[in-house]
Design an enzyme around this catalytic site. Structure first.
Site, PDB file in Angstrom:
ATOM      1  CG  ASN A   1      27.532  26.624 -32.579  1.00 47.81           C
ATOM      2  OD1 ASN A   1      27.718  26.973 -33.883  1.00 47.81           O
ATOM      3  ND2 ASN A   1      28.675  25.878 -32.146  1.00 47.81           N
TER       4      ASN A   1
ATOM      5  CB  CYS B   1      31.098  28.365 -38.753  1.00 42.17           C
ATOM      6  SG  CYS B   1      31.585  26.731 -38.381  1.00 42.17           S
TER       7      CYS B   1
ATOM      8  NE  ARG C   1      29.356  20.238 -26.503  1.00 39.46           N
ATOM      9  CZ  ARG C   1      30.476  20.424 -26.998  1.00 39.46           C
ATOM     10  NH1 ARG C   1      31.367  21.375 -26.624  1.00 39.46           N
ATOM     11  NH2 ARG C   1      31.055  19.610 -28.098  1.00 39.46           N
TER      12      ARG C   1
ATOM     13  CE1 TYR D   1      29.153  20.478 -35.785  1.00 39.08           C
ATOM     14  CE2 TYR D   1      30.934  21.190 -37.283  1.00 39.08           C
ATOM     15  CZ  TYR D   1      30.417  21.015 -35.981  1.00 39.08           C
ATOM     16  OH  TYR D   1      30.823  21.722 -34.966  1.00 39.08           O
TER      17      TYR D   1
END
Length: 402
Positions: free
Chosen positions: A132, A152, A81, A225
């Site tokens: 994800n 989500c 990540r 987002y």
């Protein structure tokens, strides 16, 4: 009924366990993870919360007989990540684990692993995907013929926030939630049939860190987002000056694991709220309840388009408000989705098609084409640079992409 959680060694898992106590018909919850050390910490803590929990590193045994399979895995852990959130910044692009170049890297690592896991699930089991990028992974599962739904926490977060501001129960707020995973807008927030969103836009703007003037012009509340699209350069400048979110989460995870070791701890600690995934258990429990009990509950989930958005192919996966029963989710009727949304949805859907192709078939050219199509990249020289950086950073996982 048995629920299996793939990626059960996650520090998120206690959020799920906290909600599973509401299911009187669940006889067993099995946590599955290849990391025996993490399981040896998370498993006993989860069992103190819910006695029906057990854990295993054996995927086949853990999935055997499951009616619900939750997939919440992270290939490469927080180290991968952090890479996803770092290498795009070298090219002046947003560093994020679910969208842009970092999101593509995660999709390429993840899709093959999730498909291998799902292939071992019992026929007919519902696969609830939290992994994800949820939209791309759910599309892969559906294309492979699985009974899958993607979930989500963005919509449920808005619902709870709006409900608290309006002084009503969360179930009283019905959202007109439209878009793709991590590319969504709330166009309305109905309470007793009345849209209360106009009075909530100021609070929504503060929540997602975007100008109120933007939300008023859109007439909607975009998810957090959308900052990566609407305020790209500002976000990149901030990201370059701060530790990555992955670095922050890694520290929180280390603290959580130490807490979970405490044999006297039997409730999820408050620190878990800083890990991310607010209302994670509520969203999961609500959806699973509707799938099992056929209660017609309303949930925002990732499903096949099937004509809901006329400008997308039927086999696209979209994220919208649905009524959910034992046969799965059905999108609620909604007003047409116009240009302020449709253009960006269409562009990102095109990227997702190419990303899934790259994840399934590999090849540098497919990686490059997916990057070129993404609105957060979109330039030839950037796509070339990012393709090389992505492949180099993920060499251990992407042999087919070299």
């Amino acid at each position: 009924m048995k629920i299996s959680v793939v990626g059960g060694g996650s520090t998120y898992t206690p959020e799920l366990i906290d909600g599973f106590g509401a299911f009187k018909d669940v006889t067993e919850v099995v946590l599955i993870d290849p990391d025996a050390e993490r399981l040896s910490i998370v498993g006993p803590f989860a069992k103190r919360m819910l006695p029906s929990v057990r854990w295993t590193t054996d995927l086949d045994e853990g999935l055997d007989g499951a009616g619900i399979v939750i997939i919440q895995l992270r290939v490469g852990g927080q180290t991968a990540r952090i890479s996803d959130e770092t290498f795009p910044l070298e090219c002046g692009c947003v560093g994020q684990e679910t969208t842009g170049a970092g999101g593509l890297a995660k999709a390429l690592r993840t899709v093959p692993v999730v498909l291998d896991v799902a292939a071992k699930a019992p026929p007919g089991a519902w696969i609830v995907n939290f992994t994800n990028p949820v939209g791309i992974v759910t599309r892969a599962l559906l294309d492979a013929g699985h009974r899958a739904v993607g979930l989500c926490n963005v919509a449920v977060g808005f619902q709870r926030h709006f409900a608290s501001l309006l002084g009503v129960e969360p179930s009283a707020v019905v959202l007109d939630h439209i878009g793709l995973n991590h590319l969504t807008w709330e166009r309305a927030a109905y309470v007793d049939g009345v849209d209360r969103l106009p009075s909530l836009l100021a609070a929504a703007a503060s929540r997602v860190q975007l100008p109120l003037s933007l939300l008023r012009r859109l007439g909607s509340a975009p998810s957090y987002y959308l900052r990566y699209f609407y305020a790209h350069d500002e976000v990149v400048a901030v990201q370059r000056s701060e530790p990555t979110r992955g670095e922050k989460v890694a520290k929180i995870e280390a603290e959580l694991l130490e807490m979970y070791k405490n044999p006297g701890l039997a409730e999820k600690p408050t620190l878990l709220s800083q890990r991310g995934g607010a209302f994670y258990s509520e969203a999961a429990v609500g959806l699973i309840s509707s799938l099992l009990r056929d209660d017609g509950g309303i949930h925002a989930v990732n499903v096949r388009n099937d004509g809901h958005f006329p400008f997308l192919p039927d086999d696209a996966v979209i994220e919208v408000t649905c009524r959910v029963g034992k046969r799965g989710p059905t999108p609620l009727p909604t007003a047409p989705v116009g240009p302020p949304y449709a253009g960006l949805i269409g562009a990102v859907h095109g990227y997702e098609e190419l990303a899934l192709d790259a994840a399934l078939r590999g090849g540098r050219d497919r990686v490059y084409l997916a990057l070129l199509a993404h609105p957060l990249v979109g330039q030839h020289h950037l796509a070339e640079q990012l393709a090389d950086k992505l492949i180099a950073a993920n060499a251990a996982y992407l042999a087919r992409a070299r």
